[in-house]
Design a protein around this motif. Structure first.
Motif, PDB file in Angstrom:
ATOM      1  N   VAL A   1      -6.228  32.180  -1.442  1.00  0.00           N
ATOM      2  CA  VAL A   1      -6.102  31.179  -2.506  1.00  0.00           C
ATOM      3  C   VAL A   1      -4.638  30.786  -2.702  1.00  0.00           C
ATOM      4  CG1 VAL A   1      -6.370  30.791  -4.988  1.00  0.00           C
ATOM      5  CG2 VAL A   1      -8.226  31.836  -3.677  1.00  0.00           C
TER       6      VAL A   1
ATOM      7  N   VAL B   1     -12.372  28.171  -7.251  1.00  0.00           N
ATOM      8  CA  VAL B   1     -12.732  29.028  -6.124  1.00  0.00           C
ATOM      9  C   VAL B   1     -13.775  30.032  -6.566  1.00  0.00           C
ATOM     10  CG1 VAL B   1     -11.869  30.573  -4.318  1.00  0.00           C
ATOM     11  CG2 VAL B   1     -10.351  28.834  -5.305  1.00  0.00           C
TER      12      VAL B   1
ATOM     13  N   THR C   1      -5.365  27.251 -10.971  1.00  0.00           N
ATOM     14  CA  THR C   1      -6.402  27.567 -10.002  1.00  0.00           C
ATOM     15  C   THR C   1      -7.286  28.641 -10.616  1.00  0.00           C
ATOM     16  OG1 THR C   1      -5.038  27.022  -8.084  1.00  0.00           O
ATOM     17  CG2 THR C   1      -6.852  28.558  -7.723  1.00  0.00           C
TER      18      THR C   1
ATOM     19  N   CYS D   1      -8.938  37.567  -0.683  1.00  0.00           N
ATOM     20  CA  CYS D   1      -9.254  36.419  -1.531  1.00  0.00           C
ATOM     21  C   CYS D   1      -8.008  35.895  -2.240  1.00  0.00           C
ATOM     22  CB  CYS D   1     -10.301  36.795  -2.579  1.00  0.00           C
ATOM     23  SG  CYS D   1     -11.971  37.011  -1.942  1.00  0.00           S
TER      24      CYS D   1
ATOM     25  N   ARG E   1      -3.246  27.028  -1.759  1.00  0.00           N
ATOM     26  CA  ARG E   1      -2.718  26.253  -2.893  1.00  0.00           C
ATOM     27  C   ARG E   1      -1.217  26.035  -2.798  1.00  0.00           C
ATOM     28  NH1 ARG E   1      -4.478  22.829  -5.084  1.00  0.00           N
ATOM     29  NH2 ARG E   1      -3.982  23.223  -7.276  1.00  0.00           N
TER      30      ARG E   1
ATOM     31  N   VAL F   1      -2.739  31.377 -11.039  1.00  0.00           N
ATOM     32  CA  VAL F   1      -4.136  31.717 -10.765  1.00  0.00           C
ATOM     33  C   VAL F   1      -4.735  32.406 -11.984  1.00  0.00           C
ATOM     34  CG1 VAL F   1      -5.714  33.050  -9.312  1.00  0.00           C
ATOM     35  CG2 VAL F   1      -3.710  31.952  -8.295  1.00  0.00           C
TER      36      VAL F   1
ATOM     37  N   LEU G   1     -10.340  31.367 -10.192  1.00  0.00           N
ATOM     38  CA  LEU G   1     -11.012  32.178  -9.177  1.00  0.00           C
ATOM     39  C   LEU G   1     -12.069  33.043  -9.855  1.00  0.00           C
ATOM     40  CD1 LEU G   1     -11.331  33.548  -6.384  1.00  0.00           C
ATOM     41  CD2 LEU G   1      -9.274  34.903  -6.919  1.00  0.00           C
TER      42      LEU G   1
ATOM     43  N   ASN H   1     -15.606  33.515  -5.110  1.00  0.00           N
ATOM     44  CA  ASN H   1     -15.885  34.585  -4.159  1.00  0.00           C
ATOM     45  C   ASN H   1     -17.348  34.970  -4.414  1.00  0.00           C
ATOM     46  OD1 ASN H   1     -14.989  38.106  -3.995  1.00  0.00           O
ATOM     47  ND2 ASN H   1     -15.818  36.795  -2.393  1.00  0.00           N
TER      48      ASN H   1
END
Length: 290
Positions: A239, A157, A133, A235, A243, A8, A135, A159
């Motif tokens: 995630v 992603v 990923t 969050c 994932r 991430v 975020l 937020n």
């Protein structure tokens, strides 16, 4: 068998949190005495990166701090939690972002954010791998978030906090948007988004595909010390769980369990167990899965 967690990368804010804890929150124009003051690492971006690392994920932070004592403290805190900080800019002459927070005895809070260095960085020279990923949140400039969305080729992603009008291009790029109930109401365009996770406090959380509820999970009843870092922990956990391939309902239940642990900790970056522990707690019987 252990669950493989994704890499991430968090693009977002890094703040020094200055927190006053009082019996109750002041009303407009009111002065309240008897508070207890503390300073600690914070910022929605940094909180989410730290949570991802503490849950056992591989976490990289992209953001900025000032060339000052708070900035050095924030970098040390991120590194100490296991977050890769190689792409955190240190801005000469800039001040590290600061959040002024008041928390009452029930854990409710009021927050004013002074962005500082969070408003002054770009993604020039930054790249994202296809398996990363990404975020983001909205405590950094919208152009930076849009740039991250365009550069990212993997799972993206957002937020969407603090709430604001979002460009159609950004919403269409999001594989997942995470908001609380009030933010969902303040951003009408979310009703048509691909996948939106909405938190409802004591009423749990849900996932909606283009406005249709496809999964939900109840909240856990726990004593509350502070809600400051709970949403960010939720969050990161959601995630990682999605994932990692968990069904939607189970992913929500896992994230709810992480959020419940977070509200019991007064820190903006609470101590957390590995995600595997929360997965074990989240039994299929307690969730409504897709």
């Amino acid at each position: 068998m252990s669950t493989r967690l994704p890499a991430v990368t968090v693009v977002g804010s890094i703040n020094l949190d200055i927190i006053a804890t009082t019996d109750r929150l002041p009303t407009a124009g009111e002065t309240i005495g008897g508070g207890v003051l503390q300073q600690q690492p914070g910022g929605k971006g940094a909180n989410q990166a730290v949570a991802a690392a503490r849950l056992g994920g591989s976490a990289r932070m992209i953001g900025a701090v000032g060339d000052d004592a708070p900035g050095r403290l924030m970098l040390a805190a991120l590194s100490g939690a296991g977050v890769d900080t190689a792409d955190v800019e240190v801005l000469d002459g800039g001040a590290t972002g600061t959040a002024l927070i008041v928390v009452d005895r029930d854990g409710e809070n009021q927050i004013v954010v002074c962005p500082g260095a969070n408003a002054g960085f770009s993604l020039e020279g930054v790249s994202f791998g296809p398996d990363e990923t990404v975020l983001c949140q909205l405590e950094v400039s919208l152009p930076v978030v849009l740039d991250a969305a365009r550069r990212s080729t993997g799972f993206f992603v957002l937020n969407a906090a603090p709430a604001m009008d979002l460009p159609a291009e950004l919403l269409e790029r999001c594989d997942l948007v995470i908001v609380n109930e009030s933010e969902y109401q303040l951003i009408p365009a979310l009703a048509g988004a691909n996948l939106v996770a909405v938190t409802y406090g004591k009423d749990g959380s849900a996932l909606l595909e283009r406005g249709r509820r496809v999964a939900e999970a109840p909240a856990l009843s726990v004593p509350v010390a502070s809600t400051v870092g709970a949403g960010d922990a939720f969050c990161a956990a959601l995630v990682l769980a999605i994932r990692a391939g968990l069904p939607y309902g189970r992913s929500l239940a896992v994230a709810n369990a992480v959020g419940a642990d977070a509200v019991g900790d007064p820190s903006s970056q609470p101590a957390l167990a590995p995600l595997e522990d929360y997965i074990a707690r989240a039994t299929e019987s307690s969730v409504a899965s897709r």
